[in-house]
Design an enzyme around this catalytic site. Structure first.
Site, mmCIF file in Angstrom:
data_model
loop_
_atom_site.group_PDB
_atom_site.id
_atom_site.type_symbol
_atom_site.label_atom_id
_atom_site.label_comp_id
_atom_site.label_asym_id
_atom_site.label_seq_id
_atom_site.Cartn_x
_atom_site.Cartn_y
_atom_site.Cartn_z
ATOM 1 N N VAL A 1 0.901 -0.941 0.054
ATOM 2 C CA VAL A 1 -0.014 -0.145 -0.089
ATOM 3 C C VAL A 1 0.909 1.336 0.096
ATOM 4 C CG1 VAL A 1 -1.518 1.453 1.489
ATOM 5 C CG2 VAL A 1 -1.936 -1.130 1.265
ATOM 6 N N SER B 1 4.308 9.758 7.107
ATOM 7 C CA SER B 1 2.974 9.829 8.267
ATOM 8 C C SER B 1 1.874 10.185 7.097
ATOM 9 C CB SER B 1 3.003 10.754 9.275
ATOM 10 O OG SER B 1 1.578 10.554 9.836
ATOM 11 N N GLY B 2 0.768 9.640 7.300
ATOM 12 C CA GLY B 2 -0.619 10.203 6.598
ATOM 13 C C GLY B 2 -1.245 9.072 5.810
ATOM 14 N N LYS C 1 8.935 10.418 14.392
ATOM 15 C CA LYS C 1 7.892 9.720 13.966
ATOM 16 C C LYS C 1 7.266 8.970 15.057
ATOM 17 C CE LYS C 1 4.694 8.224 10.940
ATOM 18 N NZ LYS C 1 4.080 7.106 11.583
ATOM 19 N N HIS D 1 5.544 11.230 17.273
ATOM 20 C CA HIS D 1 4.174 11.669 16.434
ATOM 21 C C HIS D 1 3.116 10.606 16.593
ATOM 22 C CE1 HIS D 1 1.546 10.803 12.935
ATOM 23 N NE2 HIS D 1 1.599 12.021 12.858
ATOM 24 N N ASN D 2 3.676 9.375 16.620
ATOM 25 C CA ASN D 2 2.617 8.420 17.044
ATOM 26 C C ASN D 2 2.065 8.251 18.157
ATOM 27 O OD1 ASN D 2 3.187 7.733 14.037
ATOM 28 N ND2 ASN D 2 3.117 5.523 14.421
ATOM 29 N N GLU E 1 -0.299 10.735 18.546
ATOM 30 C CA GLU E 1 -1.534 10.049 17.751
ATOM 31 C C GLU E 1 -2.367 9.302 18.720
ATOM 32 O OE1 GLU E 1 -0.627 8.673 13.911
ATOM 33 O OE2 GLU E 1 -1.583 6.705 14.387
ATOM 34 N N LYS F 1 -0.053 -1.538 16.616
ATOM 35 C CA LYS F 1 1.290 -1.965 16.024
ATOM 36 C C LYS F 1 2.515 -1.764 16.926
ATOM 37 C CE LYS F 1 -0.221 -2.144 11.283
ATOM 38 N NZ LYS F 1 -0.856 -0.869 10.939
ATOM 39 N N ARG G 1 -5.713 1.168 25.391
ATOM 40 C CA ARG G 1 -5.693 0.198 24.108
ATOM 41 C C ARG G 1 -5.737 -1.245 24.856
ATOM 42 N NH1 ARG G 1 -3.524 1.932 18.384
ATOM 43 N NH2 ARG G 1 -3.951 4.172 18.623
ATOM 44 N N ARG H 1 12.358 6.034 51.507
ATOM 45 C CA ARG H 1 13.443 5.158 50.771
ATOM 46 C C ARG H 1 14.752 4.998 51.874
ATOM 47 N NH1 ARG H 1 15.864 7.745 46.675
ATOM 48 N NH2 ARG H 1 16.694 5.691 45.632
HETATM 49 C C1 6PG Z 1 0.834 7.567 10.305
HETATM 50 C C2 6PG Z 1 0.310 6.567 11.475
HETATM 51 C C3 6PG Z 1 1.207 5.072 10.955
HETATM 52 C C4 6PG Z 1 0.456 4.187 11.959
HETATM 53 C C5 6PG Z 1 -0.850 3.561 11.835
HETATM 54 C C6 6PG Z 1 -1.135 2.163 12.774
HETATM 55 O O1 6PG Z 1 1.389 8.504 10.602
HETATM 56 O O2 6PG Z 1 0.488 7.296 9.152
HETATM 57 O O3 6PG Z 1 1.033 6.937 12.562
HETATM 58 O O4 6PG Z 1 2.215 4.985 10.920
HETATM 59 O O5 6PG Z 1 1.284 3.302 12.063
HETATM 60 O O6 6PG Z 1 -1.709 4.591 11.733
HETATM 61 O O7 6PG Z 1 -0.628 2.629 14.119
HETATM 62 P P1 6PG Z 1 -1.564 1.501 15.151
HETATM 63 O O8 6PG Z 1 -1.658 0.270 14.599
HETATM 64 O O9 6PG Z 1 -0.359 1.343 16.198
HETATM 65 O O10 6PG Z 1 -2.601 2.278 15.742
#
Ligand code: 6PG
Length: 495
Positions: free
Chosen positions: A15, A133-134, A198, A201-202, A205, A276, A303, A462
């Site tokens: 993809v 990303s995106g 990145k 970033h995640n 996210e 992931k 999660r 402690r």
């Molecule tokens: C991005 C996303 C991407 C990410 C998926 C799945 O910036 O395009 O962060 O990289 O890997 O969205 O992430 P999870 O399966 O961990 O939710």
């Protein structure tokens, strides 16, 4: 095959690899492509043909990839994170990759693996990385790209990445594909820094998504609104300070009817979240480097908790809550409170993410540029939001800002909105509805504004059981003290 006219090769045409290839072709770059899965290769070739823009060279082996490029070769890998990256690089070396050739890892690799790879391949090839990303749409029509490696390699790659990146106009707002603007292709610095940025970033996210889900939970289970009504609220919020891709898609999702029943689709989706692992990496790094990112960590835990469905089903039967009824909540003012709680918690999650980047940047001597990072996230990526321009402004005003919460604009926002945030956390607790992200963010905020935390008692504990010593507030911090707790009379000694 015309061997020398290709600008770049793409290995891995799933993809993301296919979409990046088509995007490069759209921008008149010539691409050679290879995938072990011939269906992926055929599909990419078919779609490339329809574009009729840059040319696509069909390569049925890695040797053909090597032959399709002139020196220095630029080869992008779009592969899953892990060993496969090394396997392909080793095979490329076997078929003639040369030291000046540039290999770009565009996957979601762990940044520490990236640093190891750079060492491993030194002298054999120029190892470069670009985190993308995106998702599919971003890769196809404009992604946010976080590149790292040598400046020299970047000079070769930058024109292509600038072309395929998402763009913003002079107000920092995303422009449609193929329109000109400032590209969201950020060179973050030495190898590893791009994948690290990145990863953060995640992590953000994960938090962003979790915070939105908590607001949805409140609106659904406390205010008893329908998915459609909640969708309207998010759509309205998307017009203001919360404007972002994630709010926009949330509104859209909530409006979607199910395909097999009268319900909203979202009501028919099993409440077990997948992952992931990049959010987990962020949380682990924050623990390892002693830089708190509680809201990001809570989002990862949320999660995990969601996947404990069978335990939660038992809990729903055996653990009834004693709660206060929320019948008297005024709808309009509660929705306003939720808006402000979401804004403030979101700000805390970003503050945590940027603080983690600041910490690692200092530790690794990366000199990350937070203005450029925030600007690079304004379009193309999953956390794109108008709010990122405010973050870029904060670091422009003060490049050594310790924490985003201390920026004047954000401090004013927090001051104006925090009471609403507190109402939400109090109500949700009294109603028995979990809000781990929004409440952890409030605790983070309150911890950050608390000059004296109870860690004085913790230090004494402690010292009591482990002689771990403590510093005194009336002496230099470097001086350590210990009490002989088991002696009588007790004495304090300087260690
Ligand atoms: C991005 C996303 C991407 C990410 C998926 C799945 O910036 O395009 O962060 O990289 O890997 O969205 O992430 P999870 O399966 O961990 O939710």
């Amino acid at each position: 095959m015309a061997p020398t006219h290709n600008h770049i090769a793409m290995i891995g045409l799933g993809v993301m690899g296919k979409s990046l290839t088509l995007n490069l072709l759209d921008n008149q770059f010539n691409v050679a492509g290879f995938d072990v899965n011939s269906q992926h290769l055929d599909q990419t070739a078919r779609e490339a043909k329809q574009l009729n823009k840059g040319s696509f060279t069909y390569c049925d082996s890695l040797a053909a990839i090597i032959a399709s490029l002139s020196s220095p070769r630029i080869i992008a890998l779009s592969l899953p994170a892990g060993n496969i990256v090394d396997q392909v690089i080793t095979q490329l070396l076997d078929v003639g990759l040369e030291p000046q050739d540039i290999v770009i890892d565009t996957g979601n690799s762990l940044w520490t693996d990236t640093i190891e790879r750079e060492k491993q391949y030194q002298g054999k090839l120029e190892f470069f990385t670009t985190a993308v990303s995106g998702g599919e749409q971003g890769a196809r029509y404009g992604a946010a790209l976080m590149a790292s490696g040598s400046q020299q390699a970047w000079k070769h790659i930058q024109p292509m990445w600038n072309a395929i990146a998402a763009k913003v106009d002079n107000q920092g707002l995303p422009v449609p594909p193929q329109h000109s603007g400032e590209p969201c292709a950020t060179y973050t610095g030495p190898t590893g820094s791009g994948h690290f940025v990145k990863m953060v970033h995640n992590g953000i996210e994960y938090a962003d998504m979790q915070l939105i889900c908590e607001v949805y939970h409140y609106l659904r289970d406390i205010l008893k609104l329908t998915s459609d009504e909640i969708g309207d609220i998010f759509a309205q919020w998307n017009q203001g300070v919360l404007n972002s891709y994630l709010i926009e898609i949330t509104a859209d999702i909530l409006k979607q009817k199910d395909f097999a029943s009268d319900h909203a689709l979202v009501e028919m989706i099993l409440d077990k979240a997948g992952q992931k692992g990049t959010g987990t990496w962020t949380a682990i790094n924050s623990l390892e480097f002693g830089c708190p990112t509680p809201t990001i960590a809570q989002s990862v835990y949320a999660r995990s908790l969601s996947s404990l469905k069978s335990q939660r089903t038992l809990g729903a039967k055996f653990l009834p809550a004693e709660t206060l009824s929320s019948q008297k909540l005024d709808l309009t003012s509660t929705i306003n409170q939720l808006h402000d709680a979401l804004y403030c918690a979101k700000l805390c999650a970003y503050a945590q993410g940027f603080d983690l980047m600041r910490t690692l940047s200092a530790h690794k001597d990366w000199t990350l540029n937070f203005v450029n990072i925030a600007k690079g996230w304004r379009a193309g990526c999953i956390i794109r939001a108008t709010f990122l321009q405010d973050i870029a402004n904060a670091f422009t005003n003060n490049p050594s800002l310790e924490n985003l919460l201390f920026d004047e604009h954000f401090a004013t926002e927090l001051s104006n909105r925090q009471l609403n945030w507190r109402h939400v956390v109090a109500n949700t607790s009294l109603s028995g509805i979990p809000m781990p992200g929004i409440s952890s963010a409030l605790s983070y905020f309150d911890s950050m504004r608390c000059e004296t935390l109870p860690a004085n008692l913790l230090q004494a504990q402690r010292d009591y059981f482990g002689s771990h010593t403590y510093s005194r507030i009336d002496q230099p911090e470097s001086e350590k003290y210990h009490v002989e707790w088991s002696q009588s009379p007790r004495v304090e000694v300087k260690r």
